[in-house]
Design a protein around this motif. Structure first.
Motif, PDB file in Angstrom:
ATOM      1  N   PHE A  83       0.827  -1.203   0.000  1.00  0.00           N
ATOM      2  CA  PHE A  83       0.000   0.000   0.000  1.00  0.00           C
ATOM      3  C   PHE A  83       0.864   1.256   0.000  1.00  0.00           C
ATOM      4  O   PHE A  83       0.647   2.188  -0.785  1.00  0.00           O
ATOM      5  CB  PHE A  83      -0.935  -0.023   1.211  1.00  0.00           C
ATOM      6  CG  PHE A  83      -1.798   1.198   1.357  1.00  0.00           C
ATOM      7  CD1 PHE A  83      -2.976   1.323   0.640  1.00  0.00           C
ATOM      8  CD2 PHE A  83      -1.421   2.236   2.205  1.00  0.00           C
ATOM      9  CE1 PHE A  83      -3.770   2.452   0.768  1.00  0.00           C
ATOM     10  CE2 PHE A  83      -2.210   3.367   2.341  1.00  0.00           C
ATOM     11  CZ  PHE A  83      -3.387   3.477   1.616  1.00  0.00           C
ATOM     12  N   ILE A  84       1.876   1.290   0.885  1.00  0.00           N
ATOM     13  CA  ILE A  84       2.749   2.458   0.971  1.00  0.00           C
ATOM     14  C   ILE A  84       3.528   2.644  -0.325  1.00  0.00           C
ATOM     15  O   ILE A  84       3.710   3.770  -0.810  1.00  0.00           O
ATOM     16  CB  ILE A  84       3.725   2.314   2.163  1.00  0.00           C
ATOM     17  CG1 ILE A  84       2.943   2.344   3.490  1.00  0.00           C
ATOM     18  CG2 ILE A  84       4.771   3.422   2.142  1.00  0.00           C
ATOM     19  CD1 ILE A  84       2.191   3.642   3.744  1.00  0.00           C
ATOM     20  N   THR A  85       3.981   1.543  -0.899  1.00  0.00           N
ATOM     21  CA  THR A  85       4.731   1.632  -2.154  1.00  0.00           C
ATOM     22  C   THR A  85       3.859   2.194  -3.273  1.00  0.00           C
ATOM     23  O   THR A  85       4.289   3.082  -4.026  1.00  0.00           O
ATOM     24  CB  THR A  85       5.272   0.250  -2.555  1.00  0.00           C
ATOM     25  OG1 THR A  85       6.132  -0.235  -1.522  1.00  0.00           O
ATOM     26  CG2 THR A  85       6.064   0.337  -3.853  1.00  0.00           C
ATOM     27  N   LEU A  86       2.638   1.693  -3.383  1.00  0.00           N
ATOM     28  CA  LEU A  86       1.720   2.197  -4.405  1.00  0.00           C
ATOM     29  C   LEU A  86       1.407   3.678  -4.192  1.00  0.00           C
ATOM     30  O   LEU A  86       1.384   4.462  -5.149  1.00  0.00           O
ATOM     31  CB  LEU A  86       0.426   1.382  -4.394  1.00  0.00           C
ATOM     32  CG  LEU A  86       0.472   0.007  -5.059  1.00  0.00           C
ATOM     33  CD1 LEU A  86      -0.815  -0.755  -4.789  1.00  0.00           C
ATOM     34  CD2 LEU A  86       0.705   0.132  -6.559  1.00  0.00           C
ATOM     35  N   VAL A  87       1.168   4.061  -2.942  1.00  0.00           N
ATOM     36  CA  VAL A  87       0.858   5.460  -2.644  1.00  0.00           C
ATOM     37  C   VAL A  87       2.048   6.351  -3.005  1.00  0.00           C
ATOM     38  O   VAL A  87       1.887   7.406  -3.633  1.00  0.00           O
ATOM     39  CB  VAL A  87       0.480   5.628  -1.157  1.00  0.00           C
ATOM     40  CG1 VAL A  87       0.456   7.104  -0.766  1.00  0.00           C
ATOM     41  CG2 VAL A  87      -0.878   5.002  -0.887  1.00  0.00           C
ATOM     42  N   GLY A  88       3.264   5.937  -2.611  1.00  0.00           N
ATOM     43  CA  GLY A  88       4.440   6.750  -2.891  1.00  0.00           C
ATOM     44  C   GLY A  88       4.689   6.937  -4.374  1.00  0.00           C
ATOM     45  O   GLY A  88       4.892   8.066  -4.857  1.00  0.00           O
ATOM     46  N   VAL A  89       4.654   5.850  -5.116  1.00  0.00           N
ATOM     47  CA  VAL A  89       4.941   5.911  -6.555  1.00  0.00           C
ATOM     48  C   VAL A  89       3.872   6.700  -7.305  1.00  0.00           C
ATOM     49  O   VAL A  89       4.175   7.580  -8.124  1.00  0.00           O
ATOM     50  CB  VAL A  89       5.076   4.490  -7.138  1.00  0.00           C
ATOM     51  CG1 VAL A  89       5.129   4.532  -8.661  1.00  0.00           C
ATOM     52  CG2 VAL A  89       6.312   3.801  -6.593  1.00  0.00           C
ATOM     53  N   THR A  90       2.601   6.386  -7.028  1.00  0.00           N
ATOM     54  CA  THR A  90       1.533   7.059  -7.773  1.00  0.00           C
ATOM     55  C   THR A  90       1.413   8.536  -7.395  1.00  0.00           C
ATOM     56  O   THR A  90       1.092   9.363  -8.250  1.00  0.00           O
ATOM     57  CB  THR A  90       0.177   6.357  -7.555  1.00  0.00           C
ATOM     58  OG1 THR A  90      -0.116   6.286  -6.145  1.00  0.00           O
ATOM     59  CG2 THR A  90       0.204   4.941  -8.125  1.00  0.00           C
ATOM     60  N   LEU A  91       1.695   8.894  -6.128  1.00  0.00           N
ATOM     61  CA  LEU A  91       1.647  10.305  -5.736  1.00  0.00           C
ATOM     62  C   LEU A  91       2.751  11.091  -6.437  1.00  0.00           C
ATOM     63  O   LEU A  91       2.516  12.180  -6.979  1.00  0.00           O
ATOM     64  CB  LEU A  91       1.790  10.438  -4.221  1.00  0.00           C
ATOM     65  CG  LEU A  91       1.880  11.878  -3.687  1.00  0.00           C
ATOM     66  CD1 LEU A  91       0.632  12.668  -4.054  1.00  0.00           C
ATOM     67  CD2 LEU A  91       2.090  11.891  -2.175  1.00  0.00           C
ATOM     68  N   PHE A  92       3.957  10.535  -6.448  1.00  0.00           N
ATOM     69  CA  PHE A  92       5.083  11.242  -7.065  1.00  0.00           C
ATOM     70  C   PHE A  92       4.826  11.492  -8.550  1.00  0.00           C
ATOM     71  O   PHE A  92       5.015  12.610  -9.050  1.00  0.00           O
ATOM     72  CB  PHE A  92       6.368  10.432  -6.873  1.00  0.00           C
ATOM     73  CG  PHE A  92       7.583  11.062  -7.492  1.00  0.00           C
ATOM     74  CD1 PHE A  92       8.179  12.171  -6.928  1.00  0.00           C
ATOM     75  CD2 PHE A  92       8.123  10.550  -8.667  1.00  0.00           C
ATOM     76  CE1 PHE A  92       9.299  12.762  -7.502  1.00  0.00           C
ATOM     77  CE2 PHE A  92       9.238  11.133  -9.250  1.00  0.00           C
ATOM     78  CZ  PHE A  92       9.830  12.247  -8.666  1.00  0.00           C
ATOM     79  N   PHE A  93       4.378  10.468  -9.261  1.00  0.00           N
ATOM     80  CA  PHE A  93       4.188  10.642 -10.699  1.00  0.00           C
ATOM     81  C   PHE A  93       2.874  11.353 -11.024  1.00  0.00           C
ATOM     82  O   PHE A  93       2.733  11.909 -12.115  1.00  0.00           O
ATOM     83  CB  PHE A  93       4.306   9.304 -11.412  1.00  0.00           C
ATOM     84  CG  PHE A  93       5.737   8.863 -11.557  1.00  0.00           C
ATOM     85  CD1 PHE A  93       6.548   9.415 -12.521  1.00  0.00           C
ATOM     86  CD2 PHE A  93       6.277   7.935 -10.686  1.00  0.00           C
ATOM     87  CE1 PHE A  93       7.876   9.038 -12.640  1.00  0.00           C
ATOM     88  CE2 PHE A  93       7.596   7.542 -10.798  1.00  0.00           C
ATOM     89  CZ  PHE A  93       8.404   8.109 -11.781  1.00  0.00           C
ATOM     90  N   SER A  94       1.948  11.360 -10.101  1.00  0.00           N
ATOM     91  CA  SER A  94       0.764  12.213 -10.276  1.00  0.00           C
ATOM     92  C   SER A  94       1.171  13.679 -10.203  1.00  0.00           C
ATOM     93  O   SER A  94       0.665  14.523 -10.947  1.00  0.00           O
ATOM     94  CB  SER A  94      -0.276  11.894  -9.193  1.00  0.00           C
ATOM     95  OG  SER A  94      -1.437  12.691  -9.354  1.00  0.00           O
ATOM     96  N   MET A  95       2.125  13.992  -9.319  1.00  0.00           N
ATOM     97  CA  MET A  95       2.656  15.354  -9.249  1.00  0.00           C
ATOM     98  C   MET A  95       3.421  15.710 -10.524  1.00  0.00           C
ATOM     99  O   MET A  95       3.274  16.817 -11.061  1.00  0.00           O
ATOM    100  CB  MET A  95       3.590  15.493  -8.040  1.00  0.00           C
ATOM    101  CG  MET A  95       2.885  15.568  -6.701  1.00  0.00           C
ATOM    102  SD  MET A  95       4.062  15.775  -5.343  1.00  0.00           S
ATOM    103  CE  MET A  95       2.975  16.409  -4.054  1.00  0.00           C
ATOM    104  N   ALA A  96       4.233  14.757 -11.006  1.00  0.00           N
ATOM    105  CA  ALA A  96       5.018  15.009 -12.217  1.00  0.00           C
ATOM    106  C   ALA A  96       4.115  15.210 -13.429  1.00  0.00           C
ATOM    107  O   ALA A  96       4.439  15.989 -14.339  1.00  0.00           O
ATOM    108  CB  ALA A  96       5.983  13.848 -12.462  1.00  0.00           C
ATOM    109  N   ARG A  97       3.007  14.517 -13.446  1.00  0.00           N
ATOM    110  CA  ARG A  97       2.053  14.686 -14.542  1.00  0.00           C
ATOM    111  C   ARG A  97       1.262  15.978 -14.356  1.00  0.00           C
ATOM    112  O   ARG A  97       1.023  16.715 -15.316  1.00  0.00           O
ATOM    113  CB  ARG A  97       1.115  13.481 -14.607  1.00  0.00           C
ATOM    114  CG  ARG A  97       0.145  13.514 -15.774  1.00  0.00           C
ATOM    115  CD  ARG A  97      -0.544  12.167 -15.992  1.00  0.00           C
ATOM    116  NE  ARG A  97      -1.190  11.682 -14.785  1.00  0.00           N
ATOM    117  CZ  ARG A  97      -0.787  10.623 -14.080  1.00  0.00           C
ATOM    118  NH1 ARG A  97       0.289   9.964 -14.459  1.00  0.00           N
ATOM    119  NH2 ARG A  97      -1.430  10.231 -13.000  1.00  0.00           N
ATOM    120  N   GLY A  98       0.855  16.254 -13.131  1.00  0.00           N
ATOM    121  CA  GLY A  98       0.025  17.423 -12.863  1.00  0.00           C
ATOM    122  C   GLY A  98       0.742  18.745 -13.085  1.00  0.00           C
ATOM    123  O   GLY A  98       0.108  19.723 -13.508  1.00  0.00           O
TER     124      GLY A  98
END
Length: 413
Positions: free
Chosen positions: A57-72
């Motif tokens: 869960f933590i791994t998914l949250v970390g990866v998707t949050l970081f690249f959601s920021m990079a996309r956003g």
């Protein structure tokens, strides 16, 4: 009734619901785990929740949050724009260059869905402008994105590798990733050249393409984001840093630097998939406790022989994946059967069986019923009838259940 059989029935119902409804199967699995484990099995709620995959869960949250920021904040969009400008030239090379670009973007973190979402609109615009084939462009974008989807940095790769670690097979991230690359590359280029790619080369000899892509300048926030992506790749691959916490730290740095909108990024995260994976994992863990996983494995054993098991598991996971989520349902449900299959059938390579499940379930994802295929459909310019592309992608996706089984048998059998 035997609790093991009930838990298997609960998983079968959950998977069926994921195929025929839009209900988040993670929520269903959590409810089933409570009903079967607590109400029928007399377990405590705490015992059931021990199956919650906290690390995953933590791994998914970390990866998707970081690249959601990079996309956003527009970083990935700017990188894509500059890469698309390099795709001008010979008409036959355009789909190939988009394959490479989709693979690269998918590998560094956004995964297949993120890469397809970024690339489908400009790629389909290029196909329309050059009179190219929408189907061949979708074929190369989709398979390129899916080839990178099992990267240790992508959400699906995180899920698959997390399950493998829990099953007692750590350190296989790059082997599984490489097998996935080989399979999708063979399918993509085989389909491309057999279904019209050669004609593009003959017709487009000497042809250049003017691609109107807006030039958006790189600002300090974009350079910072790009630098952090590079640092993440170096730390994880070169120094074996844990990808989830490293990505989460990168997201915090972007937030402190005000280089991205944290709230918008959180809203853009795939919470449905994260909940789906977590819920299915809880029910799978309960199946292990009740010996239900052995029954599930026994069904696959009855359908297989040591020589055919890679083809069988590729076909079964492919059929389910056509109508269900690969990362959220198929991989969490089927990968835990690998140790049992290896033990029961004897003489099997666990990497081969796991790779067949991964590849077989992903090859069908270019179907328009899957997210990657649907994103390719959504990239078609306005005014173009999408029905022809829909029919071709559907036929392709369904045919991959058989073709994928054959390829997995040849590669891993």
């Amino acid at each position: 009734m035997d609790l093991a059989l009930i838990s298997v029935g609960a998983l079968a119902i959950a998977v069926t619901l994921s195929m025929v409804t839009t209900i988040n199967v993670g929520v269903v699995c959590l409810a089933f785990a409570w009903i079967v484990g607590v109400l029928m099995g007399g377990m405590s709620v705490g015992t059931i929740l021990e199956g919650f995959p906290t690390s995953l869960f933590i791994t998914l949250v970390g990866v998707t949050l970081f690249f959601s920021m990079a996309r956003g904040n527009g970083t990935l969009e700017r990188v894509t724009e500059r890469a698309v400008r390099l795709c001008r030239g010979h008409a036959g090379f355009l789909p190939i260059l988009f394959f490479v670009l989709a693979f690269a973007l998918s590998t560094i973190g956004p995964g297949a869905i993120g890469a397809a979402a970024l690339l489908a609109p400009p790629a389909m615009a290029v196909a329309a402008r050059t009179g190219g084939s929408f189907f061949l462009m979708a074929l190369m974008i989709g398979n390129g994105a899916l080839a990178g989807s099992l990267s240790p940095f992508s959400p699906t790769g995180v899920v698959a590798n997390g399950v493998m670690v829990r099953m007692g097979y750590p350190g296989l991230e790059w082997t599984i990733f490489t097998n996935n690359i080989i399979g999708h590359t063979l399918v993509a280029f085989g389909g491309f050249f057999l279904l019209g790619g050669l004609r593009l080369f003959r017709r487009g000899h000497g042809q250049t393409v003017a691609v109107d892509v807006p030039r958006q300048p790189f600002e300090p926030r974009h350079w910072l984001t790009l630098a952090l992506i590079i640092v993440l790749l170096v730390l994880v691959t070169g120094f074996e840093f844990e990808v989830g916490m490293t990505a989460l730290t990168g997201a915090v740095l972007l937030s402190f630097a005000r280089a991205a909108d944290e709230k918008e990024a959180i809203r853009g995260m795939p919470w449905g998939v994260i909940l789906m994976v977590s819920g299915v994992t809880v029910l799978i863990t309960l199946m292990e406790r009740t010996q239900g996983l052995e029954l599930f494995t026994d069904l696959l054993v009855r359908l297989s022989t040591p020589n055919s098991v890679t083809a069988v598991v590729a076909f079964v996971t492919g059929v389910v994946s056509v109508y269900s989520s690969t990362s959220g349902v198929v991989l969490p449900a089927f990968l835990p059967t690998v140790p049992g299959l290896v033990e029961r059938l004897g003489g099997l390579d666990p990497i081969a069986v796991a790779s067949a499940m991964n590849l077989g379930s992903h090859l069908v994802d270019l179907s328009p019923l899957s997210t990657t295929g649907a994103l390719c459909m959504a990239g078609i310019p306005a005014g173009v009838d999408p029905q022809g592309l829909f029919n071709k992608l559907l036929a392709w996706g369904l045919s991959m259940t058989v073709v994928g089984a054959l390829i997995c048998w040849l590669m891993f059998g």
